[in-house]
Every structure is written in structure tokens, then in C-alpha cells.
Design an enzyme around this catalytic site. Structure first.
Site, PDB file in Angstrom:
ATOM      1  N   ASP A   1       6.379   1.533   7.063  1.00  0.00           N
ATOM      2  CA  ASP A   1       5.031   1.056   6.756  1.00  0.00           C
ATOM      3  C   ASP A   1       4.398   1.890   5.657  1.00  0.00           C
ATOM      4  O   ASP A   1       3.647   2.806   5.944  1.00  0.00           O
ATOM      5  CB  ASP A   1       4.188   1.099   8.032  1.00  0.00           C
ATOM      6  CG  ASP A   1       2.853   0.401   7.902  1.00  0.00           C
ATOM      7  OD1 ASP A   1       2.648  -0.313   6.901  1.00  0.00           O
ATOM      8  OD2 ASP A   1       2.007   0.572   8.793  1.00  0.00           O
TER       9      ASP A   1
ATOM     10  N   HIS B   1       3.620   3.829  12.685  1.00  0.00           N
ATOM     11  CA  HIS B   1       2.504   4.673  13.130  1.00  0.00           C
ATOM     12  C   HIS B   1       2.923   5.652  14.234  1.00  0.00           C
ATOM     13  O   HIS B   1       2.055   6.344  14.785  1.00  0.00           O
ATOM     14  CB  HIS B   1       1.304   3.841  13.597  1.00  0.00           C
ATOM     15  CG  HIS B   1       0.649   3.054  12.508  1.00  0.00           C
ATOM     16  ND1 HIS B   1      -0.668   2.670  12.557  1.00  0.00           N
ATOM     17  CD2 HIS B   1       1.115   2.574  11.335  1.00  0.00           C
ATOM     18  CE1 HIS B   1      -0.977   1.979  11.474  1.00  0.00           C
ATOM     19  NE2 HIS B   1       0.103   1.914  10.714  1.00  0.00           N
TER      20      HIS B   1
ATOM     21  N   HIS C   1       0.829  -1.204   0.000  1.00  0.00           N
ATOM     22  CA  HIS C   1       0.000   0.000   0.000  1.00  0.00           C
ATOM     23  C   HIS C   1       0.864   1.255   0.000  1.00  0.00           C
ATOM     24  O   HIS C   1       1.901   1.317   0.656  1.00  0.00           O
ATOM     25  CB  HIS C   1      -0.961   0.014   1.190  1.00  0.00           C
ATOM     26  CG  HIS C   1      -0.308  -0.040   2.542  1.00  0.00           C
ATOM     27  ND1 HIS C   1       0.051   1.101   3.239  1.00  0.00           N
ATOM     28  CD2 HIS C   1       0.044  -1.079   3.339  1.00  0.00           C
ATOM     29  CE1 HIS C   1       0.586   0.748   4.403  1.00  0.00           C
ATOM     30  NE2 HIS C   1       0.599  -0.571   4.488  1.00  0.00           N
TER      31      HIS C   1
ATOM     32  N   GLU D   1       4.459  -5.756   4.383  1.00  0.00           N
ATOM     33  CA  GLU D   1       4.244  -5.217   5.728  1.00  0.00           C
ATOM     34  C   GLU D   1       5.508  -5.377   6.579  1.00  0.00           C
ATOM     35  O   GLU D   1       6.243  -6.352   6.438  1.00  0.00           O
ATOM     36  CB  GLU D   1       3.073  -5.925   6.410  1.00  0.00           C
ATOM     37  CG  GLU D   1       1.714  -5.623   5.826  1.00  0.00           C
ATOM     38  CD  GLU D   1       1.256  -4.190   6.056  1.00  0.00           C
ATOM     39  OE1 GLU D   1       1.873  -3.482   6.878  1.00  0.00           O
ATOM     40  OE2 GLU D   1       0.284  -3.785   5.402  1.00  0.00           O
TER      41      GLU D   1
ATOM     42  N   ASP E   1      -0.588   4.263   0.802  1.00  0.00           N
ATOM     43  CA  ASP E   1      -1.127   5.198   1.791  1.00  0.00           C
ATOM     44  C   ASP E   1      -0.429   5.023   3.131  1.00  0.00           C
ATOM     45  O   ASP E   1       0.082   3.952   3.456  1.00  0.00           O
ATOM     46  CB  ASP E   1      -2.643   5.051   1.942  1.00  0.00           C
ATOM     47  CG  ASP E   1      -3.081   3.656   2.394  1.00  0.00           C
ATOM     48  OD1 ASP E   1      -2.465   2.670   1.949  1.00  0.00           O
ATOM     49  OD2 ASP E   1      -4.037   3.555   3.189  1.00  0.00           O
TER      50      ASP E   1
ATOM     51  N   GLU F   1      -5.246   0.878   2.519  1.00  0.00           N
ATOM     52  CA  GLU F   1      -4.989  -0.189   3.490  1.00  0.00           C
ATOM     53  C   GLU F   1      -5.099   0.340   4.908  1.00  0.00           C
ATOM     54  O   GLU F   1      -5.606  -0.334   5.799  1.00  0.00           O
ATOM     55  CB  GLU F   1      -3.600  -0.790   3.272  1.00  0.00           C
ATOM     56  CG  GLU F   1      -3.376  -2.129   3.970  1.00  0.00           C
ATOM     57  CD  GLU F   1      -2.883  -2.017   5.405  1.00  0.00           C
ATOM     58  OE1 GLU F   1      -2.921  -3.021   6.136  1.00  0.00           O
ATOM     59  OE2 GLU F   1      -2.453  -0.913   5.821  1.00  0.00           O
ATOM     60  N   GLU F   2      -4.638   1.570   5.108  1.00  0.00           N
ATOM     61  CA  GLU F   2      -4.665   2.161   6.444  1.00  0.00           C
ATOM     62  C   GLU F   2      -6.037   2.723   6.801  1.00  0.00           C
ATOM     63  O   GLU F   2      -6.275   3.100   7.944  1.00  0.00           O
ATOM     64  CB  GLU F   2      -3.613   3.277   6.550  1.00  0.00           C
ATOM     65  CG  GLU F   2      -2.174   2.833   6.311  1.00  0.00           C
ATOM     66  CD  GLU F   2      -1.614   1.971   7.429  1.00  0.00           C
ATOM     67  OE1 GLU F   2      -2.387   1.584   8.330  1.00  0.00           O
ATOM     68  OE2 GLU F   2      -0.409   1.677   7.397  1.00  0.00           O
TER      69      GLU F   2
END
Length: 383
Positions: free
Chosen positions: A107, A356, A73, A170, A75, A141-142
Site C-alpha cells: 500500500d 497497515h 500515493h 490500491e 505516502d 492519501e493516508e
């Protein structure tokens, strides 16, 4: 900070992607950069814009033979308070300690760069490789994940596309690159439970039915229930209550209703239907006036030792010298959608210690190693 001219192709691409503020579901032209590079080495490209989400599917090679797909992903999650970052979140710099800093470094824009560079090199070294190399990339995805990988997979199924193996980028590693690969994930089943009572005055409890008092024993039983034993690959299924809401805010009013949000993270030893039936039986046992709305986020999946896991483990060993540990721990990923195609799925990416978080970062040199691991896996499976 390392000067751009000194960066490897993988790090140059990773920095380019990080500098694009692609907060979910925005792609910020990250996919265009990836497609430009893949198209230049002969990949067939298929952008798939679905609602407000950018996706693309790309393939190189023949329909005959196995298909190895890289999935990921573009995003990223929001940065949080920018003033708390040591560097600008989308600056993409390498600090004095050799850490690549920026939102998405771990990520998972670092993995995306490694996938692209490894695949470029592979199709140039092995232009007549067997089977197909594929990419399935999304910008959702997020976020809700309704119009991303899940939707693309449905389109691929409808036209009978086959995916034999999939590597999701991931950030699977915990301390050192490649120390852990995810070879499965637990399922996620959520619910909103409503228990109805009768509102009244606290001084006249005989004229009311307090849903908090009524529901408490049932919730306690659900929390104490032993759902399954797990197995060699999964821990036992877990049940967690995440929210409880009831009351008017006044201290002299018995509420008329209670809502509870809870979630199962379940192994392959339990089924959705089985968990739902057992919850219903416990609620009925306590003679509650209840209703429930279920939400299935994903079924559990497992890739047992075989061609894909063996190739990935051998590549990690060859590049880093370390033995990897397969694991099914953690939350859900888009691998759950791809696994519904009957695909062997593993997740392999950078160290996840800062994902994150403010000051997300990874060891820059790990991305060149990751590129080599992806490349060696391609060679083992498709050369």
C-alpha cells in the site's frame, strides 16, 4: 535476501521507494524518482506542491483520443512499534519465502513501481500511441486528503482536462493477485450529533433532563433503520455509531449534554440529502433538543462493465489465467475524487492481507505480474 543485481526493474524501483520513509504527508523524494524515470521517456511533468503536500501530474501523448490515468500515493501510514517488525520497516528486503517486506510494499509503492515500468515500456514500444497516458500521484492519501488528489482534480477540472479511464493502484487483491478489482466504492457520510438536556443531581431527576435517556430510543431507532436495499453492485447502506460521550465523570451528576459520532457507508440507492432528511425526521420524532454537524468524505461511485473493466479483466486473465471478481467492498479511496470527472475508475493492486500492519509484505514475483497486467491494459486501450 535477493541481491539487488538479480532484481527486475520493477522490484528495483519498488525497493528504492520503500526505502524512503514517506510517512504521510511526507514524500521523501519518492515522486522525484518516479518523475525522473517518466521524464526520461518523454512524459511532460507538472509538480503540484499544495500546502504541505507533494503531488504531480504527468502526461505522454496527444490531446486527441482517450486518456488513461494511473493514480496513486507515495505516502504510507506510520510503522507502529518498530521492535515488533521482523525486519526494519524501511529496509525493503526480499526474504527466504520470496516476500517483499516493508512499509508500503502493498500500500502502495509496489503498484507505483509497476505503473512506472509498465508505462516506460509501453511508450517505448508504442511511441505514437493514441490518446494519453497520465499519472496523478499524491503524498496525501493516508492523511486528511485535503491537498492531494482532491485538490489536483479541482485544478484539472478548472482547465478542462479529461480523464476517460483511471487505474488506482490500491491493493485490491485478497488472496491471489488480480482475484478482485474494485469497480466502485460506497459513499461515506459522517456526523457529530449533539443532544442537549439539563444537568442536575441524580437524586432529583425531576429537576434534570438526562440526555442519555432522551437520546437512547432515537439512537436505537437509527441503528435499526433499514436505509435501502442496495443493488446488484452495492450492499445495503450501513449506519454505525462509533463514539458516545456524556457525563462529568461523577456518579451523582445527571449530564447536561450527549454527543454521538456516527457514519453512513451508503450505496448509489441513497443520497446525502435523503439520509440527512431521514435522520432529522427520526430525531424530531423523539422531540429532542439536538444539533448536528455533517461531514461528507466522498460520494459513491461505480464503473459498470465496459471498456476499462473489460480491458483490465482480460489482462488479468491473460497474465495470471484467473478470472477477476469486481467488487465495491471496503473503505474509501482517492478514486472517489477522480470519479467526479466522469471517469471510469477501477482499483487494481497487490494482495491486501497485511496492509497497515506490522510486517507488511507481498509476494515479490507478483509485482512483475502486476507490471505485465498494467502493460497489457495499456496495449488494449491505447496501442
Amino acid at each position: 535476501m535477493t541481491a539487488p543485481a538479480e532484481l527486475s526493474p520493477t522490484l528495483q524501483l519498488a525497493c528504492d521507494l520503500i526505502r524512503r520513509p514517506s510517512v504521510t504527508p511526507v514524500d521523501a523524494d519518492c515522486q522525484a524518482q518516479m518523475m525522473n524515470r517518466l521524464g526520461a521517456v518523454g512524459f511532460e511533468l507538472e509538480p503540484m506542491r499544495i500546502e504541505d503536500v507533494d503531488n504531480f501530474w504527468a502526461t505522454h501523448g496527444s490531446q486527441d483520443g482517450p486518456v488513461l490515468c494511473f493514480a496513486g500515493h507515495t505516502d504510507v501510514v506510520p510503522t507502529g512499534p518498530v521492535q515488533q517488525w521482523q525486519h526494519e520497516p524501511f529496509e525493503a528486503l526480499i526474504d527466504a519465502d520470496g516476500m517483499l517486506c516493508g512499509r508500503g510494499a502493498a500500500d502502495m509503492k509496489g503498484s507505483l513501481a509497476s505503473m512506472v515500468i509498465a508505462s516506460e515500456r509501453f511508450v517505448q514500444d508504442y511511441p505514437n500511441h493514441r490518446g494519453k497516458v497520465a499519472f496523478l500521484i499524491t503524498s496525501d492519501e493516508e492523511g486528511p486528503a485535503h491537498h492531494g488528489t482532491k485538490a489536483v482534480v479541482e485544478r484539472l477540472k478548472a482547465r478542462n482536462e479529461r480523464l476517460d479511464w483511471c487505474i488506482v493502484g490500491e491493493p485490491s487483491s485478497t488472496t491471489l493477485l488480480g482475484d478482485v478489482v474494485k469497480n466502485g466504492r460506497r459513499g461515506s457520510l459522517g456526523a457529530k450529533l449533539t443532544v442537549r438536556g439539563k444537568q442536575g443531581h441524580v437524586a432529583y431527576p425531576h429537576l434534570a433532563r438526562n440526555p442519555i435517556h432522551l437520546a437512547a430510543p432515537a439512537l436505537a431507532e437509527l441503528a435499526a433503520e433499514h436505509w435501502d436495499e442496495g443493488n446488484a453492485f452495492f450492499p445495503p447502506t450501513s449506519f454505525q455509531i462509533s463514539n458516545l460521550n456524556s457525563g462529568t465523570g461523577a456518579t451523582n451528576v445527571v449530564p447536561g449534554e450527549l454527543t454521538a459520532l456516527f457514519n453512513f457507508r451508503f450505496s448509489t440507492e441513497s443520497t446525502v440529502e435523503g439520509l440527512q432528511a431521514r435522520v432529522s425526521a427520526i430525531l424530531d420524532k423523539h422531540e429532542l433538543d439536538w444539533s448536528i454537524d455533517w461531514a461528507l468524505s466522498g460520494l459513491p461511485f461505480l464503473t459498470e462493465p465496459g471498456e476499462l473493466l473489460d480491458a483490465v479483466a482480460s489482462s488479468i486473465k491473460g497474465v495470471t489465467g484467473r478470472d477477476t471478481q469486481p467488487s465495491t467492498s471496503g473503505g474509501t479511496s482517492d478514486g472517489r475524487f477522480i470519479a467526479t470527472m466522469g471517469t471510469q475508475v477501477v482499483e487494481l493492486g497487490p494482495v491486501n492481507a497485511t496492509i497497515h500492519q506490522v510486517d507488511e509484505r507481498i509476494l515479490a514475483s507478483d509485482l512483475d505480474l502486476l507490471t505485465e497486467i498494467y502493460y497489457q491494459t495499456l496495449v488494449r486501450l491505447l496501442a
